[in-house]
Design an enzyme around this catalytic site. Structure first.
Site, short mmCIF file in Angstrom:
data_model
loop_
_atom_site.label_atom_id
_atom_site.label_comp_id
_atom_site.label_asym_id
_atom_site.label_seq_id
_atom_site.Cartn_x
_atom_site.Cartn_y
_atom_site.Cartn_z
N SER A 153 -9.67 1.66 2.75
CA SER A 153 -8.80 2.40 1.86
C SER A 153 -7.74 1.56 1.17
O SER A 153 -7.13 2.03 0.21
CB SER A 153 -8.12 3.53 2.65
OG SER A 153 -7.26 2.98 3.63
N LYS A 208 0.86 -1.19 0.00
CA LYS A 208 0.00 0.00 0.00
C LYS A 208 0.89 1.24 0.00
O LYS A 208 1.90 1.29 0.71
CB LYS A 208 -0.89 -0.03 1.25
CG LYS A 208 -1.95 1.04 1.28
CD LYS A 208 -2.84 0.85 2.52
CE LYS A 208 -3.96 1.88 2.61
NZ LYS A 208 -4.80 1.68 3.81
N SER A 241 -9.77 -0.57 7.02
CA SER A 241 -9.25 -0.45 5.66
C SER A 241 -8.57 -1.67 5.08
O SER A 241 -8.21 -1.66 3.90
CB SER A 241 -8.28 0.72 5.57
OG SER A 241 -9.01 1.90 5.42
N1 GLN Z 1 -12.98 4.15 6.16
C1 GLN Z 1 -12.43 4.63 7.38
C2 GLN Z 1 -12.04 6.07 7.22
O1 GLN Z 1 -12.36 6.62 6.24
C3 GLN Z 1 -11.25 3.78 7.77
C4 GLN Z 1 -10.03 4.08 7.01
C5 GLN Z 1 -8.87 3.25 7.40
O2 GLN Z 1 -9.02 2.24 8.06
N2 GLN Z 1 -7.70 3.71 7.02
O3 GLN Z 1 -11.45 6.66 8.06
#
Ligand code: GLN
Length: 494
Positions: free
Chosen positions: A154, A79, A178
């Site tokens: 994400s 990532k 994410s």
């Molecule tokens: N979807 C969540 C957010 O927007 C979690 C994101 C993540 O785990 N990096 O913060």
């Protein structure tokens, strides 16, 4: 091409037995990337030349019968919020569009020590803020099961890459789900370790008390070996836990007889897609048949988790992202109008809308006069959520629930409604707030043919148990062997 469908451990075995050369795996992989990547768009950067060079090195070691690492020759995607020395690390943000880290993250060092081949950096929501990868300022990653849908987020690039055989395994990161949520939406295995299990050194910070690096893989054994490599204490991360790392593969198939599985009623409330509900119910039937006991439990503060998360995460983000000011590193706008104007323009031009929204929310929650009402209160509720889990784990060994309330949704469907987007993380966020480990595994398909993920949550540092529990299900089912339609059917695993 036919080797690309294998799991990481399978391909490693073939490389070690000299049935195939690591160089050929990389060549085939990059042919497939050239063909498929324009559709899936999982990567921000790929490293074909460097990967070939590394593969040659491994082939040479194998030929000379030298010792090779645990991940010898396995092509892995990272990532793009994890720092890789001399390799562009953008966080999918314009503010870091030219950032080449001078050092490797702890996990990258570990991968290199174990002879993994880093084939590229994957797309994400900018600074990992999002649930669909649509907040990337570079590209729109597609779900390999339906190119009109999001891969989740994400870590959407990592999940889509593994699902479409554009990588054998991948690293992702979690702040609020994410890894698990995109794993569920793309039909792969995603592990979020206990907070402190894996060093955050070199992970670009979002919400430091929540952030954790984890794995995306084709099956559980691959997850076990990758987690093995990246886990362990690191003095460079003050929150890294000095807890010994067990052998995750050893005894992975020892079964679940007598296991007590908790089913939290709050996770099966309104808003849960009926196909997902049914898939989880069927999965529980399988566990019962295998000797588990299903116990109804309650996690009473679940309904406050999303609100709590969006206070804690944004507060921490606003502070972490203060460093992007055009002075220290990253993008710098022109200096006309003086330094304050330069700061403003750098951040206005460098950050996308979602990141700006989070910075503003976070600064508000932390500001004098509001701190007690918002941030402090959220911190207290966070403790209540943690206490819910502690109480539950006195009665049960693990908790099973859906990973996401919905399967992958259409690109653009939720972009204009941040709240609706935030709600896709309702089942994953509590584990991040509590710091417990969680895993998402494929457990079925919706009527439209989209993958469904089941989540297994466990006690602190009990990743090994979670992997055993997940493996028991995987061994009984073949959901993990199904491949998205964009794959050549001749490549199907199993
Ligand atoms: N979807 C969540 C957010 O927007 C979690 C994101 C993540 O785990 N990096 O913060």
């Amino acid at each position: 091409m036919k080797h690309l469908e294998l799991t990481s451990l399978q391909i490693k075995e073939k490389i070690l037995s000299k049935e195939i050369q690591a160089v050929d795996v990389i060549k085939h992989l990059f042919e497939w990337i050239k063909e498929t990547e324009p559709n899936v768009q999982a990567y921000i950067t790929t490293t074909e030349e460097e990967s070939l060079r590394k593969a040659e090195e491994i082939d040479k070691k194998v030929k000379n019968n030298e010792r090779v690492g645990l991940l010898a020759g396995i092509p892995i995607a990272i990532k793009d919020n994890i720092c890789t020395k001399n390799l562009l690390t953008t966080c999918a943000s314009q503010i870091l569009k030219n950032f080449i880290p001078p050092y490797d993250a702890f996990v990258i060092n570990r991968l290199k020590e174990e002879d993994a081949i880093i084939i590229g950096k994957t797309n994400l929501d900018e600074f990992a803020m999002g649930s669909s990868t649509e907040n990337s300022s570079y590209k729109e990653t597609r779900n390999p099961w339906d190119l009109e849908r999001v891969p989740g987020g994400s870590s959407g690039g990592s999940a889509a890459a593994v699902a479409s055989n554009l990588a054998f395994m991948a690293l992702g990161s979690e702040t609020g789900g994410s890894i698990r949520q995109p794993a569920a939406m793309c039909g792969v295995v995603g592990v979020k370790p206990t907070y402190g299990r894996v060093s955050r050194y070199g992970l670009i910070a979002f919400g430091s008390s929540l952030d954790q690096i984890g794995t995306l893989t084709k099956d559980i054994k691959d997850a076990a070996v990758l987690l093995q490599v990246i886990s362990g204490h690191d003095a460079c991360d003050s929150t890294s836990a000095p807890v010994p790392v067990p052998d995750y593969l050893h005894g992975i198939d020892s079964g679940i007889n007598g296991l007590k599985i908790g089913i939290p009623k709050e996770y099966f409330a309104d808003g849960l897609n009926t196909d997902i509900q049914k898939a989880i119910k069927d999965a529980l039937g399988i566990y019962e048949k295998l000797g588990a006991e299903i116990i109804d439990i309650s996690l009473p503060h679940t309904e406050y988790a999303v609100a709590t998360y969006y206070l804690v995460a944004t507060a921490e983000a606003s502070s972490n992202l203060a460093r992007y000011d055009g002075v220290r590193y990253g993008l710098r706008a022109g200096s006309e109008g003086g330094i304050v104007s330069m700061y403003c323009r750098t951040r206005s031009e460098g950050f996308g809308n979602e990141v700006k929204r989070r910075v503003m929310l976070g600064n508000y929650a932390l500001s004098a006069g509001y701190y007690d009402a918002y941030y402090l209160k959220a911190s207290k509720v966070r403790t209540l959520i943690k206490n819910d889990f502690d109480a539950a784990f006195e009665k049960v060994d693990c908790i099973i629930c859906p990973t996401s309330p919905v399967p992958a949704f259409k690109i653009g469907e939720r972009t204009n409604n941040p709240l609706e987007m935030y709600l896709t993380d309702v089942y994953t966020i509590p584990a991040n707030l509590a710091g417990i480990p969680g895993i998402s595994i494929p457990c079925g398909f919706s009527r439209e043919g989209l993958p469904i993920g089941m989540q297994i949550l466990g006690r602190y540092f009990e990743e090994k148990r979670l992997l055993q529990i997940a493996h028991t299900f995987e061994a009984e089912t073949n959901f993990h062997l199904k491949t998205p339609p964009l794959k050549d059917p001749r490549w199907c695993r199993g």
